[in-house]
Design a protein around this motif. Structure first.
Motif, PDB file in Angstrom:
ATOM      1  N   ARG A  88       0.820  -1.218   0.000  1.00 40.35           N
ATOM      2  CA  ARG A  88       0.000   0.000   0.000  1.00 40.35           C
ATOM      3  C   ARG A  88       0.846   1.257   0.000  1.00 40.35           C
ATOM      4  N   GLU A  89       2.062   1.193   0.530  1.00 35.48           N
ATOM      5  CA  GLU A  89       2.927   2.364   0.589  1.00 35.48           C
ATOM      6  C   GLU A  89       4.039   2.212  -0.440  1.00 35.48           C
ATOM      7  N   THR A  90       4.102   3.135  -1.390  1.00 32.72           N
ATOM      8  CA  THR A  90       5.117   3.095  -2.442  1.00 32.72           C
ATOM      9  C   THR A  90       5.775   4.454  -2.572  1.00 32.72           C
ATOM     10  N   VAL A  91       6.931   4.452  -3.226  1.00 29.70           N
ATOM     11  CA  VAL A  91       7.654   5.685  -3.486  1.00 29.70           C
ATOM     12  C   VAL A  91       8.033   5.685  -4.964  1.00 29.70           C
ATOM     13  N   PRO A  92       7.900   6.803  -5.676  1.00 33.07           N
ATOM     14  CA  PRO A  92       8.276   6.825  -7.095  1.00 33.07           C
ATOM     15  C   PRO A  92       9.734   6.442  -7.296  1.00 33.07           C
ATOM     16  N   ASP A  93       9.998   5.669  -8.344  1.00 35.06           N
ATOM     17  CA  ASP A  93      11.371   5.240  -8.622  1.00 35.06           C
ATOM     18  C   ASP A  93      12.311   6.429  -8.784  1.00 35.06           C
ATOM     19  N   GLU A  94      11.782   7.519  -9.363  1.00 30.80           N
ATOM     20  CA  GLU A  94      12.640   8.662  -9.657  1.00 30.80           C
ATOM     21  C   GLU A  94      13.255   9.237  -8.385  1.00 30.80           C
ATOM     22  N   VAL A  95      12.521   9.149  -7.268  1.00 30.58           N
ATOM     23  CA  VAL A  95      13.063   9.667  -6.005  1.00 30.58           C
ATOM     24  C   VAL A  95      14.318   8.906  -5.616  1.00 30.58           C
ATOM     25  N   VAL A  96      14.290   7.585  -5.795  1.00 29.24           N
ATOM     26  CA  VAL A  96      15.448   6.766  -5.425  1.00 29.24           C
ATOM     27  C   VAL A  96      16.517   6.831  -6.501  1.00 29.24           C
ATOM     28  N   ARG A  97      16.105   6.851  -7.771  1.00 27.91           N
ATOM     29  CA  ARG A  97      17.084   6.890  -8.865  1.00 27.91           C
ATOM     30  C   ARG A  97      17.960   8.137  -8.810  1.00 27.91           C
ATOM     31  N   THR A  98      17.385   9.267  -8.385  1.00 32.03           N
ATOM     32  CA  THR A  98      18.150  10.517  -8.369  1.00 32.03           C
ATOM     33  C   THR A  98      18.992  10.675  -7.111  1.00 32.03           C
ATOM     34  N   ALA A  99      19.031   9.643  -6.263  1.00 27.27           N
ATOM     35  CA  ALA A  99      19.868   9.713  -5.066  1.00 27.27           C
ATOM     36  C   ALA A  99      21.331   9.801  -5.455  1.00 27.27           C
ATOM     37  N   ASP A 100      22.099  10.493  -4.629  1.00 32.84           N
ATOM     38  CA  ASP A 100      23.532  10.628  -4.898  1.00 32.84           C
ATOM     39  C   ASP A 100      24.273   9.319  -4.672  1.00 32.84           C
ATOM     40  N   GLN A 101      23.752   8.484  -3.788  1.00 39.14           N
ATOM     41  CA  GLN A 101      24.387   7.200  -3.506  1.00 39.14           C
ATOM     42  C   GLN A 101      23.322   6.198  -3.110  1.00 39.14           C
ATOM     43  N   ILE A 102      23.391   4.995  -3.694  1.00 35.87           N
ATOM     44  CA  ILE A 102      22.470   3.910  -3.362  1.00 35.87           C
ATOM     45  C   ILE A 102      23.306   2.729  -2.889  1.00 35.87           C
ATOM     46  N   GLN A 103      23.021   2.249  -1.687  1.00 31.86           N
ATOM     47  CA  GLN A 103      23.749   1.128  -1.105  1.00 31.86           C
ATOM     48  C   GLN A 103      22.788  -0.039  -0.945  1.00 31.86           C
ATOM     49  N   LEU A 104      23.050  -1.142  -1.632  1.00 33.12           N
ATOM     50  CA  LEU A 104      22.185  -2.312  -1.537  1.00 33.12           C
ATOM     51  C   LEU A 104      22.529  -3.107  -0.284  1.00 33.12           C
ATOM     52  N   VAL A 105      21.509  -3.389   0.514  1.00 36.09           N
ATOM     53  CA  VAL A 105      21.668  -4.238   1.700  1.00 36.09           C
ATOM     54  C   VAL A 105      21.003  -5.567   1.372  1.00 36.09           C
ATOM     55  N   ASP A 106      21.804  -6.610   1.271  1.00 31.34           N
ATOM     56  CA  ASP A 106      21.325  -7.891   0.772  1.00 31.34           C
ATOM     57  C   ASP A 106      21.669  -8.988   1.764  1.00 31.34           C
ATOM     58  N   MET A 107      20.967 -10.104   1.657  1.00 26.68           N
ATOM     59  CA  MET A 107      21.230 -11.265   2.502  1.00 26.68           C
ATOM     60  C   MET A 107      20.665 -12.490   1.803  1.00 26.68           C
ATOM     61  N   ALA A 108      21.402 -13.589   1.873  1.00 26.68           N
ATOM     62  CA  ALA A 108      20.927 -14.825   1.262  1.00 26.68           C
ATOM     63  C   ALA A 108      19.600 -15.249   1.897  1.00 26.68           C
ATOM     64  N   PRO A 109      18.659 -15.810   1.097  1.00 28.41           N
ATOM     65  CA  PRO A 109      17.350 -16.191   1.650  1.00 28.41           C
ATOM     66  C   PRO A 109      17.432 -17.102   2.871  1.00 28.41           C
ATOM     67  N   ASP A 110      18.298 -18.124   2.814  1.00 23.52           N
ATOM     68  CA  ASP A 110      18.407 -19.051   3.952  1.00 23.52           C
ATOM     69  C   ASP A 110      18.928 -18.330   5.186  1.00 23.52           C
ATOM     70  N   ALA A 111      19.884 -17.413   4.999  1.00 25.26           N
ATOM     71  CA  ALA A 111      20.412 -16.669   6.137  1.00 25.26           C
ATOM     72  C   ALA A 111      19.342 -15.771   6.749  1.00 25.26           C
ATOM     73  N   LEU A 112      18.525 -15.142   5.896  1.00 23.89           N
ATOM     74  CA  LEU A 112      17.462 -14.276   6.415  1.00 23.89           C
ATOM     75  C   LEU A 112      16.414 -15.096   7.168  1.00 23.89           C
ATOM     76  N   ARG A 113      16.084 -16.274   6.663  1.00 16.30           N
ATOM     77  CA  ARG A 113      15.110 -17.118   7.353  1.00 16.30           C
ATOM     78  C   ARG A 113      15.656 -17.593   8.697  1.00 16.30           C
ATOM     79  N   ARG A 114      16.969 -17.918   8.753  1.00 21.73           N
ATOM     80  CA  ARG A 114      17.559 -18.293  10.050  1.00 21.73           C
ATOM     81  C   ARG A 114      17.516 -17.114  11.013  1.00 21.73           C
TER      82      ARG A 114
END
Length: 831
Positions: free
Chosen positions: A148-174
């Motif tokens: 229900r809550e979204t943000v336009p892609d352009e807001v994130v695309r125009t960021a000066d820096q984008i840092q992806l925070v990722d985790m393997a599915p099994d690690a996240l489930r643990r």
């Protein structure tokens, strides 16, 4: 206007899924900046009760939140004004896609962030990949949950820096299983629903692909800004040079196989259009090539260039391609020997870009180039050839009758005029035949020495050669003009079609059905369908000309309208030049669909407006009519509690409580029934019923002699819901008894060919004819001033009647009063 140089920088921690630790990572960066002496504050951080995240907040300054009240509940939101007044160097703002409580300064937290950045403050924020607006539908299809809550892609695309925070599915489930994400009571449900391994893997891939596109855009911007033209092989991008010949599909499929060898590769097809504007390829093959590229997940581009090889290389360098796929030349050995081939030329110009030369069946075949084919009809070409043979012979016979050795220049002009005439009728090839035939005839019959191929005077030879050259030149110009004329007619037709589309859009009178019909007529298709994407596939919105396609791959030509709609044409494939008009149809279809959505919103708004009016009327009515029985009950209870009353008074008060309770129950039942009717929750169970079973129950409960049931036992069965019908009749009878002034109310049944009418007849004051329809609307009391009624009885009665498939109306009773006519479908009657 905000000065971009003084605008705050935006850093986004993009989470591949909830619980991967983006807030923790954001707080970690804030602590590092604080240790380096940067003024860092927390504008808004949500720890969700996670101890490790909460520990990171310790030692960081937190700006107090603003308190907002909405519908009796208190909420806290980020105090944007307080953050700007504090003026730190960096502020942390969690959950970028959050929607603020109504009444806040901005509707979305992303707007708060923009206001803070406009004040020159750097912002570090977080957002999950599922909250990006462009991925909302994909996330719903993967997880089954609509964000229900979204943000336009352009807001994130125009960021000066984008840092992806990722985790393997099994690690996240643990991590979830250990209680580091959600509370213990929510862990099992989350692991078996949203946080399944497949869902997490798909979300992770979406995040990686979205960020890869962002990185690719940033790289392109950097290369343009620094004027870097050489290829940087950061991503496999295969460019296929499409000639439009029969080998085009072979080249595209080979390019697609090459692109599939490396994950994340792109397939790009390019077709070079000659600068003279004359089509040198078959348009239908270009259209098929476009469809094939789209089906393989690639993109198709057309560019204009005088040198085909140079244009292909320039395009490949512009898109940072790593390989160009070119087909082996179809030209003969002689031409390849002297003129070279496009593949060789591309290889010479490509520089660091690899060139892949593909053989195909057409490479050993030669044929007449399309540029030599006349745009004229076959009938005109045949007529031109006939004239090229007959007219020179006739002219020769005429000139021989008055032959004079000194009239050779006149003979040349006459044969030249004849050649121009043939060119006008039949085009280039018949004109060339006429020119050559004229040269031979004039040489044999009119150039001394006659009746030989020898030309004695060199001037005559020059004159004949000039004649041939002029004839060829004139024929070429005429042929070129005919081509231009055909293109002008086509362009005029396209302009007229697009103009008609524009006028229809401005008038707003088009419908989806009208568009597909016009599309079919314009392009001569067998059938056309407009498809809409649903959660389980495609459905047909509008169609004409019979069944066409229920899925995109079933049609011969298709064009996207928007992300969820597609036009599919069944019939002869369209020329590439026709796709401009087809795109105009797609744009108009999008506008029509938008108009339809707006009309739907308008209708929903009207429903809401009516519901609001009903609610307002209800509040006004409830304020008095519900309070009256409650006040009576309260007064009676107070009297009973006092203990000072006699038995007579106590009995009277108990009767008042009973009467008021009954009145209150009736009012509440009517309100609940009206609510169920308006929300569509009434689900009747229709069955064959006898009125002898229903009517006696409906009229019971009234004092003897107040209601007379006059229904014969032979009345046919009716198709209805017995419970709902009983409530309707009881409502009508009770209403009639209250207004009958002591006169008995009669309940009758009339049998008609298709229906059975139940009549409730009273001898009361009646209702004027002008108000008999209005009395069925909610909260219409008319002249009824009796206490305890909200004016809902008849509205509920009609709603329940319609729910069981009947009708309810009022009419005057002969001699005075009102008769309610309840018409029900008769069992066994023909429809």
């Amino acid at each position: 206007m905000v000065n971009e140089e003084h605008r705050g920088r935006l850093t986004v921690y993009l989470g591949a899924a909830p619980g991967v630790g983006k807030t923790y990572a954001m707080l970690g960066e804030a602590r590092r900046r604080r240790d380096r002496g940067t003024d860092v504050v927390i504008g808004y951080v949500e720890t969700h009760g996670r101890e490790q995240t909460a520990s990171q907040v310790e030692g960081l300054e937190v700006v107090p939140r603003a308190v907002a009240t909405y519908r009796g509940t208190t909420f806290t939101e980020m105090d944007t004004d307080a953050v700007i007044a504090r003026a730190p160097a960096v502020v942390l703002v969690d959950e970028l896609a959050h929607t603020n409580v109504p009444g806040s300064r901005h509707e979305k937290r992303a707007q708060d962030v923009e206001a803070i950045r406009a004040a020159g403050i750097d912002v570090i924020t977080t957002v999950n990949i599922q909250h990006l607006e462009s991925l909302n539908d994909e996330v719903e299809r993967i997880t089954g949950v609509r964000q229900r809550e979204t943000v336009p892609d352009e807001v994130v695309r125009t960021a000066d820096q984008i840092q992806l925070v990722d985790m393997a599915p099994d690690a996240l489930r643990r991590r979830m299983a250990h209680g580091n994400v959600y509370k213990a009571e929510n862990i099992d449900a989350s692991l078996t629903s949203y946080f399944r391994v497949g869902n997490l893997t798909a979300l992770r891939e979406l995040a990686l692909l979205w960020l890869a596109d962002r990185v690719d855009d940033a790289l392109s911007d950097y290369r343009r800004a620094h004027s870097i033209s050489r290829t940087w092989p950061t991503k496999e991008r295969i460019v296929v040079a499409v000639t439009g010949g029969a080998e085009s599909e072979t080249l595209i499929r080979r390019g697609a196989r090459l692109a599939q060898r490396a994950a994340g590769s792109e397939l790009v097809a390019v077709h070079v259009i000659a600068t003279d504007g004359i089509a040198t390829v078959e348009d239908r093959r270009i259209a098929r090539a476009q469809q094939l590229v789209a089906s393989l997940g690639g993109t198709f581009h057309s560019v204009v260039g005088e040198d085909v090889s140079q244009a292909v290389v320039d395009f490949a360098g512009g898109v940072n391609a790593t390989m160009v796929v070119v087909g082996v030349s179809r030209h003969g050995r002689l031409r390849r020997l002297f003129a070279g081939t496009t593949g060789d030329r591309v290889a010479q110009l490509a520089g660091t870009i690899d060139v892949h030369l593909v053989t195909h069946e057409q490479s050993a075949r030669t044929g007449r180039p399309r540029s030599y084919l006349s745009p004229l009809s076959r009938q005109r070409q045949v007529l031109g050839l006939a004239l090229a043979v007959v007219l020179p012979i006739l002219l020769t016979l005429v000139l021989q009758a008055s032959h004079d050795e000194d009239q050779l220049p006149l003979d040349l002009l006459l044969f030249l005029a004849l050649t121009v005439l043939v060119a006008l009728v039949g085009g280039l090839v018949p004109a060339l035949l006429a020119a050559v035939g004229g040269f031979v005839l004039m040489n044999w019959f009119f150039t001394p020495p006659v009746n030989t191929i020898t030309i004695a005077d060199p001037q005559n030879l020059v004159a004949l050669l000039v004649f041939v050259a002029v004839a060829v030149g004139v024929a070429t110009v005429v042929d070129r003009a005919s081509r231009r004329s055909a293109e002008a007619v086509r362009a005029r037709t396209e302009a007229a079609t697009v103009g008609a589309l524009s006028r229809s859009v401005l008038t707003g009178q088009d419908t989806a059905e009208a568009i597909v019909q016009r599309l079919r007529e314009t392009f001569g298709q067998d059938a056309v369908s407009l498809l809409e994407r649903t959660g389980v596939g495609w459905q047909v919105v509008a169609s004409t000309g019979g069944p066409c396609a229920s899925a995109p791959e079933e049609g011969d030509t298709r064009v996207d309208v928007d992300e969820d709609h597609l036009l599919v044409l069944c019939g002869e494939p369209l020329r590439a030049s026709d796709r401009r008009v087809l795109e105009a149809f797609a744009v108009q279809t999008g506008l029509v669909l938008e108009y339809r959505r707006l009309r739907g919103r308008e209708e929903r708004a009207a429903v809401l407006e009516r519901a609001d009016a009903t609610s307002t009327a209800l509040l006004r009515a409830v304020s008095h009519d519900l309070r009256t029985p409650l006040a009576t009950m309260r007064t009676a209870v107070d009297g009973l509690v006092s203990g000072t009353l006699g038995e007579t008074d106590r009995a009277e008060l108990v009767g008042a409580v009973d009467s008021s309770t009954e009145q209150l129950e009736r009012l509440i039942d009517n309100l609940l029934d009206l609510s169920r009717l308006q929300s569509g929750l009434v689900r009747p169970r229709l069955a064959d019923r006898s009125l002898d079973e229903v009517l006696p129950l409906a009229v019971s409960g009234h004092p003897p002699g107040r209601v007379r049931l006059e229904v014969d036992e032979g009345v046919p069965f009716v198709r209805t819901d017995a419970g709902l019908l009983e409530r309707v009749v009881a409502n009508l009878v009770g209403n009639a008894v209250r207004h009958s002034s002591g006169t008995p109310v009669r309940v009758l049944a009339h049998v008609l060919p298709g229906t059975v009418e139940v009549l409730v007849v009273d001898r009361g004051p009646g209702v004027p004819a002008a108000q008999q329809e209005r009395m069925f609307e909610p909260f219409q009391r008319l002249d009824d001033t009796s206490p305890g009624g909200l004016g809902l009885g008849l509205a509920v009665a009609r709603g329940l009647t319609e729910a069981v498939g009947g009708t309810l109306a009022g009419e005057d009773t002969p001699g005075g009063g009102l008769t309610m006519v309840l018409s029900l479908p008769r069992v066994g009657a023909s429809a």
